[in-house]
Structures are given as C-alpha cells and as structure tokens.
Scaffold this active site. Structure first.
Site, PDB file in Angstrom:
ATOM      1  N   LYS A 102       0.811  -1.218   0.000  1.00  0.00           N
ATOM      2  CA  LYS A 102       0.000   0.000   0.000  1.00  0.00           C
ATOM      3  C   LYS A 102       0.846   1.271   0.000  1.00  0.00           C
ATOM      4  CE  LYS A 102      -4.107  -2.064   2.092  1.00  0.00           C
ATOM      5  NZ  LYS A 102      -3.659  -3.444   1.933  1.00  0.00           N
TER       6      LYS A 102
ATOM      7  N   GLU B  73      -2.478   6.595   7.654  1.00  0.00           N
ATOM      8  CA  GLU B  73      -2.983   7.663   6.808  1.00  0.00           C
ATOM      9  C   GLU B  73      -4.127   8.372   7.520  1.00  0.00           C
ATOM     10  OE1 GLU B  73      -4.220   5.728   3.255  1.00  0.00           O
ATOM     11  OE2 GLU B  73      -6.130   5.068   4.054  1.00  0.00           O
TER      12      GLU B  73
ATOM     13  N   ASN C 197     -14.248  -2.114   9.120  1.00  0.00           N
ATOM     14  CA  ASN C 197     -13.557  -2.043   7.826  1.00  0.00           C
ATOM     15  C   ASN C 197     -13.825  -3.259   6.941  1.00  0.00           C
ATOM     16  OD1 ASN C 197     -12.159   0.416   8.624  1.00  0.00           O
ATOM     17  ND2 ASN C 197     -10.950  -0.916   9.951  1.00  0.00           N
TER      18      ASN C 197
ATOM     19  N   GLU D 241      -9.750   1.034  -5.419  1.00  0.00           N
ATOM     20  CA  GLU D 241     -10.660   1.516  -4.387  1.00  0.00           C
ATOM     21  C   GLU D 241     -10.402   2.991  -4.098  1.00  0.00           C
ATOM     22  OE1 GLU D 241     -10.867  -0.920  -0.955  1.00  0.00           O
ATOM     23  OE2 GLU D 241     -11.182  -2.765  -2.082  1.00  0.00           O
TER      24      GLU D 241
ATOM     25  N   GLU E  31      -6.493   2.083  -2.397  1.00  0.00           N
ATOM     26  CA  GLU E  31      -5.608   0.966  -2.676  1.00  0.00           C
ATOM     27  C   GLU E  31      -6.076   0.276  -3.948  1.00  0.00           C
ATOM     28  OE1 GLU E  31      -5.869  -2.217   0.180  1.00  0.00           O
ATOM     29  OE2 GLU E  31      -7.985  -1.812   0.553  1.00  0.00           O
TER      30      GLU E  31
ATOM     31  N   ASN F  14      -6.624  -3.598  -5.369  1.00  0.00           N
ATOM     32  CA  ASN F  14      -6.656  -5.023  -5.078  1.00  0.00           C
ATOM     33  C   ASN F  14      -6.356  -5.786  -6.358  1.00  0.00           C
ATOM     34  OD1 ASN F  14      -7.551  -5.177  -2.191  1.00  0.00           O
ATOM     35  ND2 ASN F  14      -9.207  -3.940  -3.033  1.00  0.00           N
TER      36      ASN F  14
ATOM     37  N   PHE G 260     -21.810  -8.839  16.962  1.00  0.00           N
ATOM     38  CA  PHE G 260     -21.326  -9.450  15.722  1.00  0.00           C
ATOM     39  C   PHE G 260     -20.146 -10.396  15.958  1.00  0.00           C
ATOM     40  CE2 PHE G 260     -23.423  -5.544  14.475  1.00  0.00           C
ATOM     41  CZ  PHE G 260     -24.224  -5.964  13.419  1.00  0.00           C
TER      42      PHE G 260
END
Length: 679
Positions: free
Chosen positions: A116, A200, A235, A275, A288, A290, A348
């Site tokens: 990245k 970041e 995320n 993305e 980024e 993928n 979750f």
C-alpha cells in the site's frame, strides 16, 4: 486454453471459479485442509488434494504445499481466488518458475500495488488523487503515536500487505494508536506473514466506492463501472451495490479513467479493483488497488453481463479482451449482502458449529456469462456459497457463509427483492447476521442512498438489538400468524379424530401476543373451501389473508391484502417464533382464556453473570492480561481471544478485583465459558 486449473482457495470463491471453469470445459483441482475434508468445493472439483492442518498458515498459504499439489495433479494454471496467496508475489514467482500460468496479474504489478505504501506513491505519480498520510514504514508503537499526532486524529492504521479488514484500526487518540498498532501488527503477521504497517488520515463521512478494471497482456484495458461498499463493520464490507447511488456520470468517467491509467502504469493484466474514498462533494482519493478478484464481483457481473472469472482465465492464456470501453454498458441495479456466521445480538461476534438448516432462496435465474441480467426483466436472485446443510462452520477461516445478490431494473426494486430474499433465507444451528442485513434493507438512510462508511456506527451505536417493526406490519403479522395457528389447530383436531365439524372445535376469537403487545384477533368470515384464505380482523382492521402454508413448513409466503410477505417460521408452544424484516418475534396465539392464564405465569429470572468474564464467542485465548488479585478499571484490557482470523480484546465493564482466573493462553473455549471471576 489450459488443460487443468487448480484453485488455490476454499469456500464460496473456489465454488465460484469451478462453475466457470466447468462451463469452459476446463477440469479443476481443489485443495483442502483437515477442516475442509467434506467441504462443498472439494465435492464440486474434478480432483482434490489434501494440503495440511486447519490453520491457513499451515495449509492454504504454504507455497511449497500448493506447488506440490500442482505437480501431483499436472495443473497448468492456478486461480488464487481472493485472500490467501492471491496477492503474494512470491507465489506468482514460484508459478512462473514452474511454468504454470497464474490467473492474475504479473508479479511486478502485485508487488507494486499489493504494497500500500508503494502503490500510493505510484498512484500519485500517475496523477491519481491520494489520501494524506505517512508513506514510510513504522517500526514501533511509539513512532506510530508520533506520526499520528503530526497527521492529526483520527488516523487509520493499516497493514501494508493487508486486506479484508485484517490488520486495520481507526484510532482517535494516542492511546488507541499504541494499542491498535500492536493488535494490527499481530493480525497482519498471522494473516499475511507480513507485519509492516503504515498510517494515513482517516477521512470522516466517507463513501467507499471502487472501480472494476479488466486489462489484457496487449495493452488493452476497460473499467466496468463502480461498486458502492459503504456499509461496513470494522472495515469489513457487509453490503455492496452497483452502480453507486451517489456518483454522477462525470465522476464515474473520471474515476474509471484514473483507475485504468493506474493499471497501465504498472503493466497490469487480469481483473483488478481500484478503491477510492469519496467525500460529500464527490472528491475522490485513491485508497488501494486489489490485484485480484473482489468478493463483491457478482454485482458487477449482474449489471454488465461480463463473467470476470472467464476473462481472467482468457487473459492468463494470452487472449485479447473481447470488448472496448464503448462496449461496456450498465444495466439495472444489483445488491449484494454478505451472510456471515456472526451473531448481531452479541456485537457481531463469530459463531461456529453445524448448519442444522441451510436453505437459501431459490436462484431465479442462473448467471449466464455475456448476458446482462437486464435481459431477464424481472428481479434476479443469485447466491454464491461454499456451504451446505449439515456442514460445519469452522473457527479457522473467514466467517462468510454466502453472498446473496439481487438484480432489478431499479435500485428500489433491487432492494425490495433483497429484503424478500433475506426473509426467505433459512439458516439454523449458528448465529448469523440475517436479521441485521434485513434491517439495513429497510433503513430509511440506505433506501435513500444516504450512507457513509460510518453508517453502522452512527445508526447502531449501542449495537444491534433487532428491529421494532411498524405497527401496521405487526398487525399484518398478527393476522398471518392467527390464520396459520387456526389452520394448525384444525389439522390437529382432525388428526386426533375429534368432531367432524371443526368449526365447533376451533374457535374464531384469539389473542395474539408479540413485541410486548396483546392484540385481539377475530375471524369475521369463514375460511374458503380450499382453506388457503380468510378474512382476519385485527383490532379495527380487517385483512384478507391467503397462503399455501401448512403445519410443519419452516417458511411462509403470506399474501395480505394482495401484498406478499415472507416469514421464517418455527413452531413453539401456542404460537411461533417469527423472523421478518430484521425482527425476531415470539408470537403466541391463544384463546382469551389461555391468554388470561398465561398472564399469571411467573417470569424466569436469568442468572447473575455480572461478576464473571464470559467468552463471547468460540475461540482461542491468545493471552490473559491480568492476574488473580489485580484491581482492574473500567475499560481495561482483560484478555485477547482469536476467532476466524481476528483478535478481539475483552475489557472490564466496571471497576473490580480479579478473584479467579479460569482460562489460560492457548485454551480453546466455547461461548459463555468462564474466563475469570471478580469479587
């Protein structure tokens, strides 16, 4: 074309690749660990090779073992799916040395975009907008704190080799940076074998929008529209759709052209995804790239008619793209809901166990490569899965069970189709997020397309506790369940050999109790001769209820005043357990006398566990952070448990003193096992 394709993956993505390879006439090879011996992808493939113990770092991501499987079977190409080795340049290099085709991009592109930090530098050089941040590697937590303070909070901690939400944390303070850095670094090392981190700026109120690109080895490339992936938890994407309800054509074109330019800058070939984070003014920033097939690729396939797996295979075989940008058109709207083995009522947390019941809604139309879903006209249901009824959900892998997709001509119709499909989906034996997915589909903000990546945190700040259905829908469910109960009672009286005239045995007056309300239900007219309909009065409203439901059916499609609603049905004493629209309801249908007596029954008091730390999920204890006799403060870390590739920190809910430690690092615990006790 290739003689044999090995899929270096498992679960639903392995099954997905096998389907396209089979249609193309290419024999397939599956890999399996001890935990996956009876998995669906193993039975679907033409051959299968055992690859080791359950942990991925002892099986699926061990390059030497995968290479041995390739040699054993004589596979001439490998599709890596997503995750595992899909973005590992060393794996691509090993395949190249063996003379085996990698169904993915060149090693150099994986290295450039998979890191990245490097990818952001390349993106900036290529004229792509990038998010402010620190592009150098961070050695320790102290350096991470210093850098974060320079950037300004909040910040995003990210594993350089990460993906799928692993090794990622949002930090709002120096303390959160220090703790999050250590946890993310550990997760990254466990999941990817690479613990490098970078930081970041975290863009608040962002939308996560990604562009699908497809490039060949001859310098040709196209973008296939965008996907909106803003409904996320930790995320990790939960709901995706294509196209985005937020973009206009000018922004779509600009993002697409930048994405293709970036792909060309690194000599990219195969399918890939760029993305972006997009703010409220449609300013977009590179996040980024993928270098693999994305989990959410089906929604792009549904609106474009392009089989991405087929094109990946053809590109890897050296073929040119069969389309230009002018050939790409977006038709209708597609929604994808990720069904996870996670209990939404327990924050979750992952759930494992046997799928005692797994009945997805019927796929209304099989995916036909090269034909956009729009040709079907009516809504489409597609379910990509790697499990089956009776199979096991393991603690060793990602908790995703299936990807349920719907397509329709409009976004509203696609959402309606998804809501109905979710209500028709049967899963039993484990905790799952079907109620939460249903709640999202009916949420006003989602319906309006007014959501950001903070949607779940903002709309469910205290966690998910189910949905309170509107009164009008509760009345409809009362009417439906009363009619169903009466049908069951009539059946029962006939089976028992009681009076022939069931109208004298089964009454018309009922009390329906649910969601904390008692509702008087009265049948005003007779049941029709075919017994599939009735006029049901609930309070002051009369509904026409029609259904083919019969006692014993686990689902019911009930037409109420012409509108069909889907109910998940489980019989309980004097009623049903109903799941609909994100709500879990215990519905009791009683005669007035039964209801009168039921009101006198005492309520069972749950046991007091306030002085215990219970294991919230099946998992492995990574460490215990306190000792017997320690004084602990509210919010203090007590233990760390790992499940399904994620580390979870268990914290103290209040001040207290540890009186006993009941577990140790390395222990495998079940749900609600006692970890420690307090005075």
């Amino acid at each position: 074309m290739f003689d044999k394709l090995l899929i270096a993956n498992r679960g639903e993505i392995a099954c997905r690749v096998i389907k396209t390879a089979r249609r193309m006439g290419i024999p397939t090879v599956a890999l399996y660990s001890d935990a996956d011996r009876n998995a669906l992808h193993v039975s679907m493939a033409d051959e299968a090779v055992h690859i080791g113990p359950p942990p991925a770092n002892q099986s699926y991501i061990v390059i030497d073992k995968v290479m041995d499987a390739i040699r054993q079977t004589g596979a001439t190409a490998v599709h890596p799916g997503y995750g595992f080795l899909s973005e590992n340049p060393k794996f691509a290099e090993a395949l190249e040395a063996e003379g085996v085709a990698f169904v993915g991009p060149p090693k150099g592109a994986i290295e450039a975009m998979g890191d990245k930090i490097t990818s952001k530098k390349i993106a900036a050089d290529a004229g792509v907008s990038t998010v402010p941040g620190h592009m150098g590697l961070i050695e320790d937590a102290e350096e991470a704190v210093r850098i974060s303070e320079e950037i300004g909070f909040p910040v995003m901690l990210k594993a350089s080799a990460g993906g799928g939400g692993k090794g990622m944390r949002i930090a709002w303070s120096a303390d959160e940076v220090a703790e999050g850095f250590r946890a993310s670094k550990s997760e990254a090392a466990s999941s990817f074998g690479d613990d490098r981190m970078f930081i970041e700026k975290f863009v608040t109120q962002p939308r996560h929008i990604e562009i699908q690109v497809l490039c060949d080895q001859h310098g040709n490339g196209v973008y296939l529209g965008e996907r909106e992936c803003s409904i996320q938890r930790r995320n990790q994407k939960v709901v995706e759709e294509a196209p985005s309800p937020f973009l206009d054509e000018a922004t779509r074109k600009a993002m697409g052209e930048q994405a293709v330019a970036l792909a060309h800058a690194v000599g990219y070939s195969s399918a890939g995804t760029v993305e972006f984070i997009v703010d409220g003014d449609r300013n977009f920033y590179f996040l980024e790239m993928n270098t693999r097939l994305q989990v959410e690729h089906p929604v792009t396939e549904l609106i474009t008619g392009v089989d991405l797996v087929e094109h990946m295979i053809r590109v890897a075989a050296g073929e040119k793209l069969s389309m230009t940008q002018e050939d790409v058109s977006l038709t209708g709207w597609a929604i994808e809901s990720r069904l996870y083995a996670e209990d939404p009522y327990r924050e979750f947390l992952p759930s494992i166990g046997r799928l005692t019941r797994y009945r997805p809604p019927a796929e209304t139309r099989a995916y036909e490569p090269g034909t956009a879903a729009g040709a079907a006209g009516s809504p489409v249901i597609r379910n990509d899965t790697g499990v089956y009824e009776g199979g096991e959900i393991s603690m060793y892998y990602d908790p995703m069970i299936a990807k349920l997709c719907t397509w329709a001509e409009t976004r509203e119709a696609a959402i309606d189709a998804m809501a109905d499909a979710l209500d028709s989906f049967e899963v039993e034996g484990i905790g799952h997020n079907l109620p939460f997915l249903s709640a999202v589909m009916d949420h006003p903000k989602f319906r309006a397309g007014d959501m950001t990546t903070a949607f779940i945190a903002e709309e469910y700040p205290d966690g998910f506790a189910g949905v309170r259905l509107p009164d009008a829908r509760l009345e409809e469910i009362a009417a439906a369940t009363a009619a169903m109960h009466r049908v069951a009672e009539i059946r029962r009286t006939r089976v028992s050999g009681r009076m022939d005239n069931h109208e004298r045995v089964v009454g018309d007056d009922w009390i329906v109790s649910m969601a904390g309300h008692d509702t008087d239900v009265r049948f005003e007219t007779r049941i029709r001769a075919d017994r599939d309909g009735a006029d049901v009065t609930v309070g002051e409203h009369t509904f026409r209820v029609e259904s083919a439901w019969t006692p014993g059916d686990s689902t019911a499609r009930v037409k109420i005043d012409g509108e069909v609603i889907a109910l998940k049905v489980e019989k309980i004493v004097q009623g049903f357990r109903i799941r609909h629209g994100g709500a879990e309801l215990r519905v009791h249908v009683r005669t007035p006398r039964q209801a009168e007596l039921a009101a006198l029954m005492p309520v069972k008091v749950p046991p007091d566990t306030s002085k215990m730390l219970l294991c919230p999920m099946p998992g492995l204890i990574v460490r215990i952070d306190v000792a017997q006799g320690d004084e602990v403060q509210e919010g203090q870390a007590l233990a760390v448990i790992e499940a399904m590739k994620m580390e979870n920190v268990l914290r103290a809910e209040r001040k207290g003193k540890v009186s006993a430690i009941k577990a140790a690092a390395g222990d495998s615990l079940a749900v609600d096992a006692v970890i420690m006790e307090f005075e």
